[in-house]
Design an enzyme around this catalytic site. Structure first.
Site, PDB file in Angstrom:
ATOM      1  N   SER A 266       0.630 -69.536   2.972  1.00  0.00           N
ATOM      2  CA  SER A 266      -0.238 -68.452   2.515  1.00  0.00           C
ATOM      3  C   SER A 266      -1.048 -67.918   3.680  1.00  0.00           C
ATOM      4  CB  SER A 266      -1.175 -68.957   1.429  1.00  0.00           C
ATOM      5  OG  SER A 266      -2.198 -69.732   2.018  1.00  0.00           O
ATOM      6  N   LYS A 267      -1.675 -66.781   3.441  1.00  0.00           N
ATOM      7  CA  LYS A 267      -2.497 -66.174   4.479  1.00  0.00           C
ATOM      8  C   LYS A 267      -3.626 -67.114   4.880  1.00  0.00           C
ATOM      9  CE  LYS A 267      -5.431 -62.093   5.059  1.00  0.00           C
ATOM     10  NZ  LYS A 267      -6.313 -62.863   5.861  1.00  0.00           N
TER      11      LYS A 267
END
Ligand code: GLU
Length: 523
Positions: A266-267
């Site tokens: 994920s970011k």
């Protein structure tokens, strides 16, 4: 597979910056297309207007320009199967929705958002999840439960509606996946997906995707694993349209996992560990938030390509550095892994380093100029390239008493701390520095003053010009000035050949630095 020409597509939704996993999906499509002499299509899936983000399409195109991934047709490339932006194909989808309605594969549903919410809440209150399917559709307001006249009235009066796909329960739906083999799902778990909405006269992703893949003669759908749950619905849609014979083959690529392998990348992982998850820097038009990109962080496109290509597939053998041509030659969808690929960003540093070291010095210059500018230093590309050529070999391999060692120069920016002295004069000398202690003796200040005066007489301050005069003075005086001169100009025991450095700095700066060292170190 039929004998048609291979045609694959990358079909992003312009909802923000492209995630690095999306870049890998595009790359695999590209490798596959090139290997088979096929076509690679760029389609924009923008039918969900609520998620549309301005600038996203341009961002995606810029990403592939930077990476050197070329499309053969599509948005901004032209081609015979356009338009390639789904919002521009609006009218066309209506015909296909009507076909499904006419043939009984789909039905009108008039349930309002409030009604649907009420059903959801009701189900939740009983610890269940509401799904619009064979078990519930008979209790809802749709063309299957309403009298025909009532349906016609609602349509005529312009009541909002959606068209839903009629899923027959109890059937095993098989998806033949190139990577996963036979994937079988029972249709009873599927819901009657919305295919079209009267509110905006637009199809949803599922309908537009199938219609377009068919009309664009797509032969292989290569996409992320997150689409695997939709694949059975897609198979049923092909069947409903009567297009099963030309249905594309599916390949669902493994997910990219967090660096520790636990869960989806994920970011936030990137923010936490300090690596980009987007190919290019992204400026969120709504929040103003800036997310880092591979390009701006100093990665080379070849390194990013090579790194991504091996996340989820490997060609076997030990070779890890593979050019685009080699990747095209060796790529094999069947050998892609079913399991998620751990996003080893540290390995990304390694790839960058390997490609960076192969680059000619002059190609380091534009980046180096930018990095220097961030430090408030203005210089030209010529000057920057001079520093790179004087320093590259030295900063990468350096001598220690145990023999040569290598530094981890993975990015052009890693040069900066090692090359500071080219642009910034020493402002102090560390009295504990071993090199200074060893090379600065009571008589050194005087020797440096002599050298300073000799240098002051030189007009041609090039390497050769200095050499001619200084070598003669060294010969005649018997003074070995090199290490102390280095202390004056660098402030410590590192750096390139002294004449090269001195020529780079220029006479005025050299004399200034020497005066400062003589003053300071005398005390
Ligand atoms: N528009 C979808 C996406 O954003 C495309 C999925 C597919 O390739 O079918 O990923």
């Amino acid at each position: 597979m039929n004998s048609m020409k291979v045609r694959v597509r990358f079909a992003p939704s312009p909802t923000g910056p492209l995630h690095i996993g999306g870049v890998r999906t595009a790359l695999y499509n590209y490798l596959f297309a090139r290997q088979h002499g096929g076509d690679f299509i760029f389609r924009i899936e923008d039918t969900d207007r609520t998620r549309f983000v301005p600038g996203a399409e341009e961002y995606i195109l810029e990403t592939f320009r930077w990476l050197g991934i070329q499309f053969d047709e599509g948005v901004s490339f032209g081609g015979d199967h356009g338009p390639y932006r789904q919002s521009e194909r609006k009218e066309l989808y209506k015909v296909y929705v009507q076909q499904l309605l006419d043939q009984g594969w789909a039905y009108y549903a008039f349930d309002t958002a409030e009604e649907l919410n009420a059903r959801r809440e009701e189900a939740e209150a009983q610890g269940e999840k509401f799904q619009y399917d064979a078990s519930t559709r008979s209790q809802m307001r749709n063309s299957l439960t309403l009298a025909q006249e009532e349906t016609e009235r609602l349509l005529q009066e312009g009541h909002p509606y959606v068209v839903r796909f009629l899923i027959q329960p109890g059937e095993d739906v098989h998806v033949d996946d190139i990577i996963r083999g036979d994937v079988c799902i029972n249709s009873s778990i599927l819901d009657d997906k919305v295919l079209w909405k009267s509110a905006d006269q637009l199809p949803t992703y599922h309908l537009a995707n199938i219609v377009d893949d068919h009309l664009m003669e797509v032969t292989h759908v290569i996409r992320g694993e997150e689409w695997l749950p939709s694949a059975p619905l897609h198979v049923l849609l092909y069947r409903a349209f009567g297009w099963e014979d030309t249905m594309p083959r599916f390949a669902h690529l493994p997910l990219l996992l967090k660096p520790d392998g636990k869960g989806k990348l994920s970011k936030r992982d990137g923010d936490r560990l300090g690596f980009p998850v987007f190919p290019l820097e992204w400026h969120n038009p709504e929040t103003g938030e800036v997310s880092s990109g591979y390009r701006e962080s100093g990665y080379l496109p070849e390194a990013v390509i090579n790194f991504l290509a091996l996340l989820g597939w490997n060609p076997g053998g030990d070779q890890e550095i593979l050019s685009m041509d080699e990747l095209i030659e060796k790529f094999n969808l069947e050998k892609c892994s079913k399991n998620g690929a751990r996003f080893d960003y540290v390995k990304g540093f390694w790839f960058n380093r390997e490609y960076l070291l192969q680059r000619p010095d002059a190609e380091w210059a534009p980046d180096f100029v930018r990095i220097l500018a961030e430090q408030g230093i203005e210089t030209t590309e010529e000057k920057a390239a001079e520093v790179v050529s004087m320093m590259k070999a030295k900063v990468i391999e350096y001598q220690t008493k145990d023999g040569p060692k290598k530094r981890n120069i993975s990015f052009v920016r890693d040069l900066w701390p090692l090359c500071r002295f080219f642009f910034v004069a020493p402002t102090a000398f560390d009295p504990e520095d071993k090199f200074i202690r060893k090379n600065w003796k009571p008589e050194t200040a005087d020797e440096m003053r002599q050298l300073r005066d000799v240098l002051a007489t030189i007009d041609d301050f090039s390497v050769e010009g200095q050499k001619a005069v200084v070598d003669a003075w060294v010969e005649q005086s018997g003074i070995k000035p090199w290490n102390a001169w280095r202390v004056c100009l660098v402030g410590e025991g590192q750096g390139p050949d002294m004449y090269g450095l001195s020529a780079f700095l220029g006479k005025e700066e050299v004399l200034r630095r020497m005066d400062f060292a003589i003053q300071t170190l005398k005390l």
